[in-house]
Enzyme design. Structure first.
Site, short mmCIF file in Angstrom:
data_model
loop_
_atom_site.label_atom_id
_atom_site.label_comp_id
_atom_site.label_asym_id
_atom_site.label_seq_id
_atom_site.Cartn_x
_atom_site.Cartn_y
_atom_site.Cartn_z
N ILE A 63 0.73 -1.87 -0.06
CA ILE A 63 -0.48 -0.46 0.20
C ILE A 63 0.45 1.39 0.12
O ILE A 63 0.74 2.42 0.36
CB ILE A 63 -1.09 0.22 1.34
CG1 ILE A 63 -0.43 0.54 2.35
CG2 ILE A 63 -2.17 -0.59 0.96
CD1 ILE A 63 -0.63 0.16 3.43
N LYS A 65 2.75 1.54 -2.76
CA LYS A 65 3.85 2.39 -3.32
C LYS A 65 2.76 2.81 -4.89
O LYS A 65 2.10 3.98 -3.98
CB LYS A 65 3.42 0.03 -4.42
CG LYS A 65 4.13 -0.72 -3.29
CD LYS A 65 4.24 -2.14 -4.14
CE LYS A 65 4.88 -3.38 -3.23
NZ LYS A 65 4.81 -3.69 -4.01
N HIS A 98 8.56 1.70 1.70
CA HIS A 98 8.40 0.83 0.37
C HIS A 98 7.51 1.19 -1.02
O HIS A 98 6.18 0.31 -0.82
CB HIS A 98 8.94 -0.92 0.58
CG HIS A 98 8.59 -1.59 -0.72
ND1 HIS A 98 9.89 -1.47 -1.15
CD2 HIS A 98 7.57 -2.41 -1.09
CE1 HIS A 98 9.39 -2.86 -2.42
NE2 HIS A 98 8.63 -3.10 -2.68
N ASN A 148 13.14 1.35 -6.49
CA ASN A 148 13.62 0.04 -6.37
C ASN A 148 13.14 -0.59 -8.14
O ASN A 148 12.59 -0.28 -8.95
CB ASN A 148 11.95 -0.74 -5.93
CG ASN A 148 11.77 -1.65 -5.53
OD1 ASN A 148 12.91 -2.72 -5.01
ND2 ASN A 148 10.57 -2.90 -6.00
N GLU A 149 14.44 -1.71 -7.80
CA GLU A 149 15.65 -2.39 -9.35
C GLU A 149 14.49 -2.07 -10.67
O GLU A 149 14.62 -2.11 -11.44
CB GLU A 149 13.41 -3.14 -9.11
CG GLU A 149 13.20 -4.43 -8.05
CD GLU A 149 12.05 -5.24 -8.17
OE1 GLU A 149 10.89 -5.27 -9.32
OE2 GLU A 149 11.66 -5.81 -6.54
N ASN A 190 17.61 -0.02 -3.69
CA ASN A 190 16.62 -2.37 -3.87
C ASN A 190 16.83 -2.68 -4.51
O ASN A 190 16.39 -2.59 -5.32
CB ASN A 190 15.33 -1.32 -2.76
CG ASN A 190 15.02 -3.09 -1.85
OD1 ASN A 190 15.61 -3.52 -0.87
ND2 ASN A 190 13.72 -3.43 -2.09
N HIS A 226 14.88 -12.36 -2.01
CA HIS A 226 14.85 -13.32 -2.18
C HIS A 226 16.23 -14.73 -2.42
O HIS A 226 15.48 -14.78 -3.71
CB HIS A 226 13.44 -13.55 -3.41
CG HIS A 226 12.41 -12.06 -3.03
ND1 HIS A 226 11.54 -12.46 -2.04
CD2 HIS A 226 12.19 -10.82 -3.78
CE1 HIS A 226 10.77 -11.04 -1.59
NE2 HIS A 226 11.68 -9.88 -2.39
N GLU A 255 13.52 -7.74 2.37
CA GLU A 255 12.97 -9.18 1.59
C GLU A 255 13.10 -10.50 1.37
O GLU A 255 12.50 -10.88 0.56
CB GLU A 255 12.14 -8.76 0.43
CG GLU A 255 11.78 -7.04 0.46
CD GLU A 255 11.49 -6.79 -1.20
OE1 GLU A 255 10.60 -7.78 -1.92
OE2 GLU A 255 11.70 -5.79 -2.44
N ASP A 257 13.35 -14.01 2.00
CA ASP A 257 12.57 -15.26 2.19
C ASP A 257 13.22 -16.70 1.54
O ASP A 257 14.44 -15.98 1.14
CB ASP A 257 10.67 -14.95 1.66
CG ASP A 257 10.94 -14.54 0.06
OD1 ASP A 257 11.71 -14.87 -0.39
OD2 ASP A 257 9.92 -13.86 0.02
#
Ligand code: 9MR
Length: 359
Positions: A63, A65, A98, A148-149, A190, A226, A255, A257
């Protein structure tokens, strides 16, 4: 079988962690779904109990973004984000925002996709976007993912809408513009796979060196992480962290995981894909989580530790169990199961944070 089901037994797991975040001097964070999203914390007292007990920092999974906060040229909507911020504050958690700029098709506001303007006009609308949002959150968030990215897998800048319109300038302009309205928050670049993909990491370090030469005030690098059980190696991860540390930049795992199956390479263990989180796999995952967190502690000096955040609370809520990976078995990636029971993975993070051996 999905991540909701598991064959491991809580009794044999020995997780027994009373308060994860207490084991670290840096933020220990988690990303959360909000409101009407699936697995929202707002509807789940059980999830809230886990969040309140174990984490010291929160990130919104969605939420905060672009399209949520800035749906139309002169329209900003902070209602949900402010409520999320209130939840964080009421419970004594800090917030990591974020993200101010991200190319993702789902998240770029429609008006930007249709915007016709030259480079200067693009940099101007992005400046307004960044500064309006960063001003709103100034003094309220500990840190922000500013961009980001922006880098490609395999190296080079991503040919995103923003890159097409401004070249790489939008990245550093976003950092400069955010800093102009928020002098305190940590500002991160990020990205994912920068711990694994040597060419992507080279583009990143080149960008960071350019920032340094031009005094672009970035605080640190967000390593999404990730990752997988078998990839990348801990030494590869440490070497990537070092690239930021050598440049006196903070390192934040943003992030994290670790699914037990790797859908991009042959199954984690020989034979078929793992369709059950057996005790053996749960313990292997515990060790992997521990080793990653230990590598972070060992490689990043205390003053450069921005923290460690996991991307979601419970296994079935993970983006890896979503439509995108539905048939790929990237299962059981997180620290709690579908019933919010502690997994051995949680003990692995706890051991890593406390500098205990990873077993
Ligand atoms: O977990 C997020 C998922 O719920 C969203 O649908 C998706 C698209 O906005 O974004 C996911 O989070 C991503 C994050 O914002 C950036 N890095 C990769 C994350 C996983 O896709």
């Amino acid at each position: 079988m999905t991540g909701a089901d598991s064959g491991w037994s809580e009794k044999t797991s020995g997780a027994d962690v009373s308060k994860l975040s207490k084991l670290a001097k840096f933020p220990v964070g988690v990303s959360l779904a909000y409101g009407n999203e699936a697995f929202s914390y707002t509807n789940s007292p059980a999830q809230q109990a886990v969040i309140k007990t174990h984490f010291s920092q929160l990130t919104a999974g969605n939420i905060m973004k672009m399209s949520y906060l800035h749906p139309a040229p002169d329209t900003y909507n902070f209602t949900q984000a402010d409520d999320f911020l209130k939840f964080a504050r009421d419970n004594g958690k800090t917030l990591h925002a974020h993200t101010l700029i991200w190319h993702s098709d789902y998240q770029v506001p429609a008006f930007m996709k249709n915007y016709q303007g030259d480079k200067a006009a693009w940099l101007a609308i992005l400046k307004t976007h960044v500064q309006t949002i960063a001003t709103h959150f100034s003094g309220k968030v500990a840190s922000l993912d500013v961009v980001n990215e922006a880098i490609n897998d395999g190296g080079g800048y991503r040919n995103s809408l923003f890159y097409q319109k401004t070249g790489a300038d939008y990245i550093e302009q976003a950092v400069i513009n955010a800093r102009a309205v928020d002098q305190k928050a940590d500002l991160y670049y990020n990205d994912y796979n920068i711990e694994a993909d040597a060419a992507k990491l080279r583009t990143l370090t080149g960008m960071l060196d350019g920032f340094k030469a031009r005094s672009v005030p970035v605080t640190g690098v967000g390593f999404q992480m990730h990752i997988y059980m078998d990839y990348p190696s801990v030494s590869t991860i440490s070497a990537a962290f070092k690239q930021a540390v050598e440049r006196k930049l903070k390192v934040k795992i943003t992030e994290l995981d670790i699914p037990v199956n790797n859908p991009f390479s042959p199954p984690y263990q020989a034979g078929d894909i793992q369709r059950e989180l057996t005790p053996a796999l749960a313990l292997a995952q515990k060790k992997r989580y521990c080793e990653v967190v230990k590598a972070y502690r060992d490689t990043v000096p205390a003053n450069l530790r921005g923290g460690v955040t996991v991307w979601g609370v419970s296994d079935p809520s993970s983006w890896l169990i979503s439509d995108l990976f539905k048939n790929a078995h990237a299962d059981w990636p997180l620290l709690f199961d579908g019933a919010y029971r502690q997994k051995p993975a949680l003990r692995g993070v706890a051991d890593g944070l406390s500098g205990k051996p990873c077993i």
